[in-house]
Scaffold this motif. Structure first.
Motif, mmCIF file in Angstrom:
data_model
loop_
_atom_site.group_PDB
_atom_site.id
_atom_site.type_symbol
_atom_site.label_atom_id
_atom_site.label_comp_id
_atom_site.label_asym_id
_atom_site.label_seq_id
_atom_site.Cartn_x
_atom_site.Cartn_y
_atom_site.Cartn_z
ATOM 1 N N LEU A 163 -6.304 -56.388 -13.292
ATOM 2 C CA LEU A 163 -5.284 -57.037 -14.127
ATOM 3 C C LEU A 163 -4.548 -58.103 -13.310
ATOM 4 C CD1 LEU A 163 -3.608 -57.298 -16.709
ATOM 5 C CD2 LEU A 163 -2.118 -55.472 -15.844
ATOM 6 N N GLY A 164 -4.185 -57.754 -12.084
ATOM 7 C CA GLY A 164 -3.487 -58.726 -11.235
ATOM 8 C C GLY A 164 -4.324 -59.973 -10.988
ATOM 9 N N LYS A 165 -5.586 -59.765 -10.673
ATOM 10 C CA LYS A 165 -6.458 -60.922 -10.366
ATOM 11 C C LYS A 165 -6.684 -61.772 -11.613
ATOM 12 C CE LYS A 165 -8.842 -58.771 -6.505
ATOM 13 N NZ LYS A 165 -9.624 -57.538 -6.416
ATOM 14 N N GLN A 166 -6.941 -61.115 -12.746
ATOM 15 C CA GLN A 166 -7.198 -61.886 -13.975
ATOM 16 C C GLN A 166 -5.936 -62.615 -14.444
ATOM 17 O OE1 GLN A 166 -9.410 -59.576 -16.969
ATOM 18 N NE2 GLN A 166 -10.392 -58.475 -15.296
ATOM 19 N N ALA A 167 -4.798 -61.991 -14.240
ATOM 20 C CA ALA A 167 -3.539 -62.670 -14.597
ATOM 21 C C ALA A 167 -3.338 -63.890 -13.694
ATOM 22 C CB ALA A 167 -2.369 -61.700 -14.463
ATOM 23 N N ASP B 29 -6.195 -42.669 -9.991
ATOM 24 C CA ASP B 29 -7.309 -42.454 -9.074
ATOM 25 C C ASP B 29 -7.856 -43.825 -8.664
ATOM 26 O OD1 ASP B 29 -8.746 -43.341 -11.260
ATOM 27 O OD2 ASP B 29 -9.459 -41.360 -11.838
ATOM 28 N N GLU B 30 -8.944 -43.849 -7.934
ATOM 29 C CA GLU B 30 -9.425 -45.135 -7.410
ATOM 30 C C GLU B 30 -9.839 -46.084 -8.545
ATOM 31 O OE1 GLU B 30 -8.802 -46.533 -4.661
ATOM 32 O OE2 GLU B 30 -9.961 -48.295 -5.257
ATOM 33 N N ALA B 31 -10.418 -45.523 -9.610
ATOM 34 C CA ALA B 31 -10.813 -46.378 -10.745
ATOM 35 C C ALA B 31 -9.577 -46.991 -11.421
ATOM 36 C CB ALA B 31 -11.626 -45.569 -11.754
ATOM 37 N N ASP B 32 -8.500 -46.199 -11.515
ATOM 38 C CA ASP B 32 -7.251 -46.723 -12.102
ATOM 39 C C ASP B 32 -6.700 -47.862 -11.237
ATOM 40 O OD1 ASP B 32 -7.027 -44.826 -14.241
ATOM 41 O OD2 ASP B 32 -6.236 -43.353 -12.836
ATOM 42 N N ARG B 33 -6.737 -47.640 -9.922
ATOM 43 C CA ARG B 33 -6.195 -48.667 -9.009
ATOM 44 C C ARG B 33 -7.035 -49.941 -9.097
ATOM 45 N NH1 ARG B 33 -2.173 -46.966 -5.696
ATOM 46 N NH2 ARG B 33 -1.831 -44.734 -5.654
ATOM 47 N N GLU B 34 -8.334 -49.762 -9.248
ATOM 48 C CA GLU B 34 -9.229 -50.921 -9.390
ATOM 49 C C GLU B 34 -8.881 -51.687 -10.674
ATOM 50 O OE1 GLU B 34 -11.362 -52.097 -7.148
ATOM 51 O OE2 GLU B 34 -11.670 -53.745 -8.577
ATOM 52 N N ALA B 35 -8.621 -50.945 -11.750
ATOM 53 C CA ALA B 35 -8.245 -51.600 -13.016
ATOM 54 C C ALA B 35 -6.923 -52.349 -12.861
ATOM 55 C CB ALA B 35 -8.126 -50.553 -14.124
#
Ligand SMILES: Cc1cc2nc3c(=O)[nH]c(=O)nc-3n(C[C@H](O)[C@H](O)[C@H](O)COP(=O)(O)O)c2cc1C
Ligand code: SF4
Ligand code: SF4
Length: 256
Positions: free
Chosen positions: A145-149, A135-141
């Motif tokens: 992860l991509g941004k923090q990586a 869902d949208e919250a999963d996609r945000e998570a």
């Protein structure tokens, strides 16, 4: 990390849940993403080398708390101290040792796991479990992860995060059921083309090589006539037993 850096999205994803997460993570890291679909046997047979300036995002579904037992899954891939962001996608039960195993497999092939996440997708066997995920919250998570990586790769410290899972890994199991076709088969070949491990005979697509079959049920979804299905009391019993136990939605976890 430069938004134009080369990122390759690698996934094994018979029913598409893992692919959705890997593409979201990779898209948050770069606008230059190449896709390498390890679900396809012909892609797994190719060789691909990655340099130290590239990044891979690699996702697998969790099968029995492990990385799916697919012959040669990562054999064509070679890293050169290439940073890897890992994703384990599961059907709302647990990932058990899958991320630890995926990190070990990557490291053995020259990749350096720098970040990881566990995410929820619809469970292959239970329509109600994980329905509507991501869902949208999963996609945000996944994007987080991509941004923090990407931020981590800008800094000198690329240590592997502490990942869940035990070694030795839990024993791999095999479900006591698998799909087969019935008289409604019109020989269209959709299941044969879809099967990620070539377990369906093109001569008689109603048959399944039960030794090779992963129980991923991609063929059942691909069949336009309803011919391919799991028709087994063991399957019905598993669904009845677990469907109620797994209803509480789990949430993504990130490891950096
Ligand atoms: C053979 C098999 C074993 C599975 N084992 C687990 C498990 O141990 N834990 C879990 O939460 N989900 C389990 N699942 C569910 C999958 O991890 C989940 O449906 C996943 O999203 C499928 O990925 P895909 O859509 O990319 O193919 C299993 C699915 C299959 C087919
Ligand atoms: S035959 Fe088995 S491995 Fe092949 S698509 Fe069907 S369930 Fe998946
Ligand atoms: S997808 Fe269905 S109808 Fe087509 S070959 Fe396979 S079993 Fe037969």
């Amino acid at each position: 990390m430069n938004q134009h850096a080369k990122v390759t999205a690698l996934f094994f994803s018979p029913t598409g849940g893992t692919r959705a997460y890997v593409e979201e993570i990779a898209g948050a890291m770069s606008d230059h993403v190449e896709t390498w679909d390890l679900t396809r046997p012909e892609v797994r047979r190719q060789s691909r080398s990655f340099g130290p300036d590239e990044v891979v995002v690699l996702g697998v579904p969790v099968y029995y708390g492990r990385v799916p037992e697919v012959e040669g899954l990562l054999d064509g891939l070679t890293g050169s101290d290439t940073p890897a962001v890992l994703a384990a996608v599961y059907g709302n039960r647990a990932i058990d040792d899958a991320l630890a195993e995926l990190a070990d497999l990557c490291a053995a092939r020259g990749f350096r796991p720098v970040a990881a996440g566990e995410f929820i997708a619809p469970h292959t066997f239970f329509a109600k479990i994980g329905a509507g995920r991501p869902d949208e919250a999963d996609r945000e998570a996944a994007r987080a992860l991509g941004k923090q990586a990407a931020d981590k790769l800008d800094k000198p410290d690329w240590t592997q995060p502490q990942l869940p899972g035990k070694r030795p890994y839990r024993e791999f199991q095999v479900a006591p059921f698998y799909p087969e076709g019935d008289s409604r088969c019109v020989q269209c070949g959709a299941c044969v083309r879809t099967c990620p491990v070539e377990a369906i005979s093109s001569q008689d697509p109603r048959q399944t090589d039960s030794e090779r079959c992963l129980r991923c049920l991609a063929c059942v979804r691909a069949c336009p006539t309803g011919s391919r299905a799991v028709r087994s009391m063991a399957y019905d019993a598993t669904v009845d037993k677990l469907e109620h136990a797994l209803v509480q939605p789990r949430q993504p976890q990130l490891y950096l």
